[in-house]
Enzyme design. Sequence first.
Site, PDB file in Angstrom:
ATOM      1  N   HIS A 157      77.136  -3.024  33.266  1.00 50.32           N
ATOM      2  CA  HIS A 157      75.946  -2.236  33.271  1.00 50.32           C
ATOM      3  C   HIS A 157      75.459  -1.840  34.871  1.00 50.32           C
ATOM      4  O   HIS A 157      74.744  -0.711  34.853  1.00 50.32           O
ATOM      5  CB  HIS A 157      74.781  -3.104  32.675  1.00 50.32           C
ATOM      6  CG  HIS A 157      74.767  -3.389  31.256  1.00 50.32           C
ATOM      7  ND1 HIS A 157      75.086  -2.570  30.269  1.00 50.32           N
ATOM      8  CD2 HIS A 157      74.891  -4.616  30.736  1.00 50.32           C
ATOM      9  CE1 HIS A 157      75.112  -2.963  29.144  1.00 50.32           C
ATOM     10  NE2 HIS A 157      74.787  -4.378  29.320  1.00 50.32           N
ATOM     11  N   ASP A 194      82.016  -5.894  23.856  1.00 48.62           N
ATOM     12  CA  ASP A 194      80.984  -6.756  24.370  1.00 48.62           C
ATOM     13  C   ASP A 194      79.780  -6.190  23.330  1.00 48.62           C
ATOM     14  O   ASP A 194      80.098  -5.468  22.377  1.00 48.62           O
ATOM     15  CB  ASP A 194      80.396  -6.041  25.773  1.00 48.62           C
ATOM     16  CG  ASP A 194      79.116  -7.165  26.084  1.00 48.62           C
ATOM     17  OD1 ASP A 194      79.725  -8.118  26.743  1.00 48.62           O
ATOM     18  OD2 ASP A 194      78.399  -6.721  26.034  1.00 48.62           O
ATOM     19  N   HIS A 196      76.978  -5.000  24.051  1.00 46.29           N
ATOM     20  CA  HIS A 196      76.465  -3.734  24.617  1.00 46.29           C
ATOM     21  C   HIS A 196      77.523  -2.804  25.197  1.00 46.29           C
ATOM     22  O   HIS A 196      78.396  -3.160  25.431  1.00 46.29           O
ATOM     23  CB  HIS A 196      75.455  -3.901  25.524  1.00 46.29           C
ATOM     24  CG  HIS A 196      74.147  -4.946  24.938  1.00 46.29           C
ATOM     25  ND1 HIS A 196      73.714  -6.074  25.722  1.00 46.29           N
ATOM     26  CD2 HIS A 196      73.299  -4.711  23.989  1.00 46.29           C
ATOM     27  CE1 HIS A 196      72.833  -6.685  24.949  1.00 46.29           C
ATOM     28  NE2 HIS A 196      72.573  -5.882  24.077  1.00 46.29           N
TER      29      HIS A 196
END
Length: 220
Positions: A157, A194, A196
């Site tokens: 991220h 994953d 996300h």
Amino acid sequence: MRARRGDNSKRTLFVTHPHCAEHRIAHHPEQPKRVEAIEAAVLAHFGERSADFAHDPSPPDASMEALGRFHTKKHLSKLEGLFDRVEESAASPIMDPRRGRQKRRTMLSIDEDTAVMPRSRAAALSAAGGACRAVDAVLGQENFHSAFACVRPPGHHATPARAMGFCLYNNAGVAALHARATYGIQRVAVVDVDVHHGNGTEAFFRDDADLFYASFHQSG
């Protein structure tokens, strides 16, 4: 002593570092037990070394040069400042003769999901360094067949300019650019599995035709 080239051609290198379990944010879903459980299970099955397995528990930290290939100078400087502040606060005496009793700050929030504590610098540098070590194991003279970096904090991220979503440095992105800069690998693919979407990795890869990013995720 490093293994001779060819000795590891059927072997996987398992990369860990004890620093990765020291980044502990209270009441946070991303916890040290993630890597601790994986490491314990893998080593219980394979041991430290076998015909198809080897373990490196002390990879070197990622260098600022390696981090700077993916991240902006502003991002690196901001994180260094946060690390300095939280480490200094945690090390300060509770009782100051001039100011009296003072509160130690043992955590600094970056956003609602992301924070640093006194051991976060060591963990983050070891995590990104572990990812680069995995690249070195396969592409360098050790000639490992494959490598798995069991490290945290996670990274996908973190954008080039921002820490977010539990992530401080983008470990996979740093490792991909390390492969390019160190070994002349022109085209690199990152396949991300994953819950996300890895927005940080995509943010860098989408503007480079030689970098491929694929995400298999449930949400986000």
